[in-house]
Motif scaffolding. Structure first.
Motif, mmCIF file in Angstrom:
data_model
loop_
_atom_site.group_PDB
_atom_site.id
_atom_site.type_symbol
_atom_site.label_atom_id
_atom_site.label_comp_id
_atom_site.label_asym_id
_atom_site.label_seq_id
_atom_site.Cartn_x
_atom_site.Cartn_y
_atom_site.Cartn_z
ATOM 1 N N ALA A 227 2.190 1.676 -3.496
ATOM 2 C CA ALA A 227 1.121 2.110 -4.393
ATOM 3 C C ALA A 227 0.786 3.580 -4.163
ATOM 4 C CB ALA A 227 -0.123 1.248 -4.185
ATOM 5 N N ASP A 228 0.785 3.991 -2.891
ATOM 6 C CA ASP A 228 0.518 5.390 -2.575
ATOM 7 C C ASP A 228 1.608 6.294 -3.144
ATOM 8 O OD1 ASP A 228 -1.849 4.982 -1.280
ATOM 9 O OD2 ASP A 228 -1.032 5.147 0.744
ATOM 10 N N GLU A 229 2.866 5.929 -2.898
ATOM 11 C CA GLU A 229 3.975 6.795 -3.269
ATOM 12 C C GLU A 229 4.126 6.944 -4.779
ATOM 13 O OE1 GLU A 229 8.833 7.220 -2.573
ATOM 14 O OE2 GLU A 229 7.685 5.603 -1.588
ATOM 15 N N TYR A 230 3.992 5.843 -5.509
ATOM 16 C CA TYR A 230 4.326 5.874 -6.931
ATOM 17 C C TYR A 230 3.114 6.010 -7.861
ATOM 18 C CZ TYR A 230 8.878 4.379 -5.249
ATOM 19 O OH TYR A 230 10.081 4.313 -4.592
ATOM 20 N N VAL A 231 1.928 5.725 -7.359
ATOM 21 C CA VAL A 231 0.759 5.761 -8.242
ATOM 22 C C VAL A 231 -0.346 6.670 -7.702
ATOM 23 C CG1 VAL A 231 -1.033 4.404 -9.394
ATOM 24 C CG2 VAL A 231 1.254 3.413 -9.061
ATOM 25 N N ILE A 232 -0.850 6.343 -6.519
ATOM 26 C CA ILE A 232 -2.073 6.988 -6.037
ATOM 27 C C ILE A 232 -1.854 8.436 -5.630
ATOM 28 C CG2 ILE A 232 -3.899 6.878 -4.301
ATOM 29 C CD1 ILE A 232 -3.469 3.823 -4.271
ATOM 30 N N HIS A 233 -0.809 8.712 -4.864
ATOM 31 C CA HIS A 233 -0.580 10.090 -4.434
ATOM 32 C C HIS A 233 -0.246 11.038 -5.589
ATOM 33 C CE1 HIS A 233 0.046 9.290 0.155
ATOM 34 N NE2 HIS A 233 -1.196 9.127 -0.241
ATOM 35 N N PRO A 234 0.550 10.611 -6.577
ATOM 36 C CA PRO A 234 0.735 11.508 -7.729
ATOM 37 C C PRO A 234 -0.576 11.844 -8.428
ATOM 38 C CG PRO A 234 2.451 9.850 -7.714
ATOM 39 C CD PRO A 234 1.473 9.455 -6.637
ATOM 40 N N ILE A 235 -1.465 10.847 -8.535
ATOM 41 C CA ILE A 235 -2.776 11.104 -9.140
ATOM 42 C C ILE A 235 -3.585 12.046 -8.254
ATOM 43 C CG2 ILE A 235 -4.978 10.064 -9.809
ATOM 44 C CD1 ILE A 235 -3.429 7.535 -10.574
ATOM 45 N N ASN B 299 0.825 -1.212 0.000
ATOM 46 C CA ASN B 299 0.000 0.000 0.000
ATOM 47 C C ASN B 299 0.857 1.258 0.000
ATOM 48 O OD1 ASN B 299 -2.279 -1.600 0.054
ATOM 49 N ND2 ASN B 299 -2.707 -1.275 2.229
ATOM 50 N N LYS C 36 -8.128 10.006 -0.809
ATOM 51 C CA LYS C 36 -6.663 10.031 -0.756
ATOM 52 C C LYS C 36 -6.133 11.467 -0.810
ATOM 53 C CE LYS C 36 -5.079 5.751 -0.618
ATOM 54 N NZ LYS C 36 -4.044 5.303 0.353
#
Length: 257
Positions: A50-58, A47, A194
């Protein structure tokens, strides 16, 4: 016209979550609340990545391009849909005042608030009585069971995971027959949560020596407080508990240690 019942998706989700718990049965921990710690830490790290590289940038991009009034409206919209979950669970706990206020909030915000995009009821001082089925089970004496970290959704327990699935049946989005619209709304709600949690997440990274243990302890304490009506949480209708795991007081206390 071939309409698929929403129960099909819910049963698949429940089966998948159950399988994750069974597969984790070989992991052990010294914490009796967390017999699946090895598995849970693995999911926690997944998680985090996923947060650092995908979800947070989005989520950052979403915050950047979305005007504040629209961002607030999206949050209010999903919160208004969540009043259905709140109402049913207040009712199941015989909380009459909470049930009445929740119906009032839903009616006012759905009509005057234009489908819930404006929290007119909140501006009028009508409080939100946040309840989910995990809290209802706890209210009636069901123990939390082992701690579970859910992929993408974060901290939970066996009881609260079952409650999450049960609450899903009350989610109007589950009854949208068009897959594109349904998944788009789910994704929007998730990214909105998020985006609103990013600052808190950054503070957590600075405050806790062992984030995993800190989040786990805060989760159990907050859920116990919510069941005993000592704490209120706004939450997300699709991810109850996700954005309620810890509050600002928890983070301030960790930074003082």
């Amino acid at each position: 016209m071939n309409r698929r019942l929403p129960t099909t998706r819910m049963m698949r989700l429940l089966a998948g979550l159950g399988l994750l718990v069974l597969l984790a049965g070989c992991a052990s921990s010294g914490d009796p609340r967390d017999p699946l710690e090895g598995f849970n830490r693995g999911v926690y790290q997944f998680n985090e990545g996923a947060d650092e590289y995908v979800i947070h940038p989005i989520a950052r991009g979403y915050k950047t391009v979305t005007p504040e009034i629209v961002d607030d409206g999206v949050t209010n919209f999903f919160g208004n849909l969540g009043e259905i979950v709140n109402f049913v669970n207040n009712l199941l706990q015989f909380k009459v005042e909470g049930s009445i206020m929740t119906v009032s909030r839903f009616m006012i915000n759905t009509t005057i608030g234009i489908g819930g995009f404006f929290d007119v009821a909140g501006e009028a001082g009508i409080p939100r009585y946040k309840e989910d089925f995990g809290q209802t089970l706890g209210y009636w004496g069901v123990g939390s069971g082992p701690y579970v970290v859910l992929p993408l959704l974060g901290p939970s327990s066996v009881r609260d995971t079952g409650g999450l699935v049960a609450d899903g049946f009350l989610n109007p989005i589950a009854y949208i027959d068009d897959d594109a619209w349904q998944y788009s709304l789910i994704a929007l709600g998730f990214i909105d949560v998020k985006a609103d949690m990013m600052r808190t997440r950054d503070l957590l990274s600075e405050a806790a020596l062992d984030e995993y243990d800190f989040v786990k302890t805060a989760y159990f304490e907050r859920r116990e407080n919510q069941i005993n009506d000592d704490a209120e949480g706004e939450g997300s209708m699709m991810y109850p508990g996700y954005d309620e795991t810890f509050g600002q007081d928890d983070l301030d206390g960790a930074q003082d240690e």
